[in-house]
Design a protein around this motif. Structure first.
Motif: not given
Length: 160
Positions: A62, A87, A93-95, A97-98, A101, A104
């Motif tokens: 990541t 992708q 995959v892109r998501h 960051d927990t 927020h 990405r």
């Protein structure tokens, strides 16, 4: 790499070495090497989508797009285009960051990891074959000299 264009005395005797002619021969040899299949496979890891996937594998899977941009010395637009393509292919995959927020992250998928590892195995086998054909002594000397060239090149990049 800075190439010194000078004439020096050969250590074995008094024969002069024409560094300019040697540099020309080196450049032509490198150009020929760069056109080989094995070298093209190696070069693939230093650009584009393959660079991104390889970087992700090496950095734990990541990274943030800005890290990819910095590592690749590419614009954020170029990175975004490559990430869109990867992708669509199901390789990343892109998501969000927990922990932040607003940020990405990009994560390589198992399919992406398999592509990278397969290409690495292929390159490793190609290199191993070349080194075996060189023989033990020449293979060790080649690696020693290549490491020295890298060391000298880094010194020149830093201006020393």
């Amino acid at each position: 790499m800075l190439i010194v264009l000078a004439i020096s005395l050969n250590q074995k005797g008094g024969d002069p070495i024409n560094y300019s002619a040697l540099a020309s021969e080196l450049l032509e040899t490198v150009r020929t090497l760069l056109r080989t299949t094995t070298q093209r496979r190696v070069n693939e890891f230093s650009k584009g989508e393959m660079f991104i996937m390889n970087y992700l594998v090496d950095s734990g899977g990541t990274a943030a797009p800005c890290q990819l941009s910095d590592a690749m010395h590419a614009s954020s637009a170029r990175i975004a285009a490559a990430l869109n393509s990867l992708q669509r292919k199901g390789l990343i995959v892109r998501h969000v960051d927990t922990s932040d927020h607003r940020r990405r992250l990009v994560t390589i998928t198992e399919d992406g990891r398999q592509v990278v590892m397969s290409k690495r195995r292929q390159i490793q086998a190609d290199m191993e074959q070349v080194l075996r054909q060189l023989g033990e002594h020449d293979a060790m000397e080649y690696l020693r000299i290549l490491k020295r060239i890298v060391e000298i090149s880094k010194l020149h990049e830093r201006g020393t």
